[in-house]
Design a protein around this motif. Structure first.
Motif, short mmCIF file in Angstrom:
data_model
loop_
_atom_site.label_atom_id
_atom_site.label_comp_id
_atom_site.label_asym_id
_atom_site.label_seq_id
_atom_site.Cartn_x
_atom_site.Cartn_y
_atom_site.Cartn_z
N ALA A 95 0.82 -1.21 0.00
CA ALA A 95 0.00 0.00 0.00
C ALA A 95 0.86 1.25 0.00
O ALA A 95 0.61 2.20 -0.76
CB ALA A 95 -0.94 -0.01 1.20
N TRP A 96 1.88 1.30 0.86
CA TRP A 96 2.71 2.49 0.96
C TRP A 96 3.60 2.66 -0.26
O TRP A 96 3.90 3.79 -0.66
CB TRP A 96 3.52 2.47 2.25
N ALA A 97 3.96 1.56 -0.90
CA ALA A 97 4.69 1.68 -2.16
C ALA A 97 3.82 2.38 -3.20
O ALA A 97 4.29 3.24 -3.96
CB ALA A 97 5.11 0.30 -2.66
N GLY A 98 2.52 2.04 -3.20
CA GLY A 98 1.60 2.67 -4.13
C GLY A 98 1.31 4.12 -3.81
O GLY A 98 0.97 4.91 -4.69
N LEU A 99 1.45 4.50 -2.54
CA LEU A 99 1.17 5.87 -2.11
C LEU A 99 2.38 6.80 -2.25
O LEU A 99 2.24 8.01 -2.13
CB LEU A 99 0.72 5.88 -0.65
N ALA A 100 3.54 6.24 -2.49
CA ALA A 100 4.77 7.03 -2.47
C ALA A 100 4.72 8.20 -3.45
O ALA A 100 5.13 9.32 -3.12
CB ALA A 100 5.98 6.14 -2.76
N ALA A 101 4.22 7.96 -4.66
CA ALA A 101 4.19 9.04 -5.65
C ALA A 101 3.30 10.18 -5.19
O ALA A 101 3.63 11.36 -5.38
CB ALA A 101 3.69 8.49 -6.99
N GLY A 102 2.16 9.86 -4.56
CA GLY A 102 1.28 10.91 -4.05
C GLY A 102 1.92 11.71 -2.94
O GLY A 102 1.78 12.93 -2.87
N TRP A 132 -9.21 18.25 -2.40
CA TRP A 132 -9.64 16.90 -2.78
C TRP A 132 -8.54 16.17 -3.56
O TRP A 132 -8.30 14.98 -3.33
CB TRP A 132 -10.92 16.95 -3.61
N ALA A 133 -7.88 16.85 -4.47
CA ALA A 133 -6.81 16.22 -5.23
C ALA A 133 -5.74 15.68 -4.31
O ALA A 133 -5.26 14.54 -4.45
CB ALA A 133 -6.21 17.22 -6.23
N MET A 134 -5.37 16.47 -3.32
CA MET A 134 -4.31 16.07 -2.39
C MET A 134 -4.75 14.89 -1.52
O MET A 134 -4.05 13.88 -1.40
CB MET A 134 -3.95 17.28 -1.53
N ILE A 135 -5.94 14.98 -0.93
CA ILE A 135 -6.43 13.91 -0.06
C ILE A 135 -6.59 12.61 -0.83
O ILE A 135 -6.23 11.53 -0.35
CB ILE A 135 -7.77 14.32 0.59
N SER A 136 -7.13 12.69 -2.02
CA SER A 136 -7.45 11.48 -2.79
C SER A 136 -6.21 10.80 -3.35
O SER A 136 -6.31 9.68 -3.87
CB SER A 136 -8.41 11.82 -3.93
N GLU A 137 -5.06 11.45 -3.24
CA GLU A 137 -3.84 10.86 -3.78
C GLU A 137 -2.83 10.44 -2.72
O GLU A 137 -1.83 9.80 -3.05
CB GLU A 137 -3.17 11.85 -4.75
N HIS A 138 -3.07 10.78 -1.42
CA HIS A 138 -2.05 10.40 -0.44
C HIS A 138 -2.59 9.82 0.86
O HIS A 138 -1.83 9.20 1.61
CB HIS A 138 -1.13 11.59 -0.14
N VAL A 139 -3.88 9.99 1.16
CA VAL A 139 -4.44 9.43 2.40
C VAL A 139 -4.81 7.96 2.15
O VAL A 139 -5.65 7.67 1.28
CB VAL A 139 -5.65 10.23 2.88
N SER A 140 -4.20 7.06 2.88
CA SER A 140 -4.35 5.64 2.59
C SER A 140 -5.80 5.17 2.63
O SER A 140 -6.24 4.40 1.76
CB SER A 140 -3.51 4.82 3.57
N LEU A 141 -6.57 5.63 3.62
CA LEU A 141 -7.98 5.23 3.72
C LEU A 141 -8.75 5.64 2.48
O LEU A 141 -9.53 4.85 1.92
CB LEU A 141 -8.61 5.87 4.96
N ALA A 142 -8.56 6.87 2.04
CA ALA A 142 -9.29 7.39 0.90
C ALA A 142 -8.87 6.69 -0.39
O ALA A 142 -9.71 6.29 -1.21
CB ALA A 142 -9.08 8.90 0.77
N VAL A 143 -7.57 6.53 -0.59
CA VAL A 143 -7.07 5.90 -1.81
C VAL A 143 -7.61 4.48 -1.94
O VAL A 143 -8.07 4.06 -3.01
CB VAL A 143 -5.53 5.91 -1.83
N ALA A 144 -7.56 3.72 -0.84
CA ALA A 144 -8.04 2.33 -0.88
C ALA A 144 -9.53 2.27 -1.19
O ALA A 144 -9.98 1.44 -1.99
CB ALA A 144 -7.75 1.65 0.45
N ALA A 145 -10.32 3.16 -0.58
CA ALA A 145 -11.77 3.15 -0.81
C ALA A 145 -12.11 3.55 -2.24
O ALA A 145 -12.99 2.95 -2.88
CB ALA A 145 -12.46 4.07 0.18
N LEU A 146 -11.43 4.55 -2.78
CA LEU A 146 -11.74 5.05 -4.12
C LEU A 146 -11.43 4.03 -5.20
O LEU A 146 -12.04 4.04 -6.27
CB LEU A 146 -10.97 6.34 -4.37
#
Length: 282
Positions: A14-21, A225-239
């Motif tokens: 998960a964190w590997a996927g979030l790194a770019a955000g 919204w752009a920022m939250i949807s690209e780096h918050v793990s809970l939001a990214v996983a749900a979206l």
């Protein structure tokens, strides 16, 4: 219930996927979390020759700031995800910080000797550890006598609208299941005294905790919204589970609600963290 190894494997991916955000929004995130980093550093009492360990370092803070203070010392940044530590290494190079090294490892199995560090920091990592008691025992083990451990966790969701606005918007399109009480999640350690009890069980003394306000500042509701949807793990996983029309409706809902925090073209959404410090017996 997944095993600790399964949890760590999932978190690592998960964190590997979030790194770019995290790298994309680095300046916004660092501004938001700066008061917590400053509080941790004050609690630790960093000296110029300190050998410091930063757990769950992510993109490098507060470890990089500590490295600038411990000019004759050394800072080790650790994380499960090498992709996050790669960002920390790039940030260090850009800031001319040379007295750091990085180690990919789990918080509950540290590859360091006993009494190796003057201080340990854990900024927003505790709530994700599969075994918090074992991790705390490890932090105490690697601390020198008289050394300090300081961590931060998030207080309850209603005190953190910067993230709850987004999750409530997501909840209009899909059920967001509540995690098991002791499962890794963002607000797992919100109760006062939760981390202090772990410190006590690990033998730490002079324990204190205090709340630290933060503020997420963006240039517009759309940027929020752009920022939250690209780096918050809970939001990214749900979206990831929602189709494009649903994501568009969620975006519109979140933007509409966050406008309550907009003034003069800037959005400032508050939050609240808690810092906890303890000392290893001399």
């Amino acid at each position: 219930m997944p095993s600790p190894d399964e949890i760590r494997d999932s978190q690592r991916a998960a964190w590997a996927g979030l790194a770019a955000g995290w790298e994309k929004w680095d300046s916004v995130i660092m501004d938001q979390l700066a008061p917590v980093g400053a509080a941790i550093i004050e609690g630790l009492g960093i000296g110029q020759r300190h050998h410091h360990l930063d757990i769950a370092s992510g993109t490098g803070e507060p470890g990089l700031t500590i490295a600038r203070l411990a000019v004759e010392g050394r800072v080790v940044l650790t994380d499960l995800a090498p992709e996050m530590l790669d960002i920390a290494t790039r940030r260090a190079a850009a800031q001319g910080i040379a007295n750091i090294e990085t180690r990919v490892c789990s918080a509950d199995d540290l590859p360091f000797g006993d009494a190796a560090f003057d201080s340990v920091s854990v900024r927003f990592g505790y709530m994700f550890f599969p075994d918090m008691a074992t991790a705390t025992a490890e932090f105490a083990r690697v601390l020198k006598p008289g050394g300090r451990l300081c961590a931060s966790v998030w207080v309850k969701p209603e005190e953190n609208p910067w993230t709850s606005i987004a999750m409530q918007a997501i909840g209009t399109e899909t059920a967001v299941p509540s995690p098991a009480p002791d499962a890794p999640n963002m607000f797992r350690c919100a109760a006062p005294g939760y981390i202090s009890a772990l410190y006590e069980d690990a033998g730490l003394l002079d324990i204190a905790e205090w709340d630290v306000p933060v503020e997420l500042t963006t240039k517009s509701p759309e940027q929020y919204w752009a920022m939250i949807s690209e780096h918050v793990s809970l939001a990214v996983a749900a979206l990831q589970r929602i189709d494009e029309p649903g994501r568009a409706r969620i975006r519109a809902h979140a933007i509409a609600n966050v406008r309550a925090f907009e003034k003069d073209g800037t959005v400032r959404v508050p939050g609240l963290a808690r810092c906890i410090v303890g000392t290893k017996q001399s």
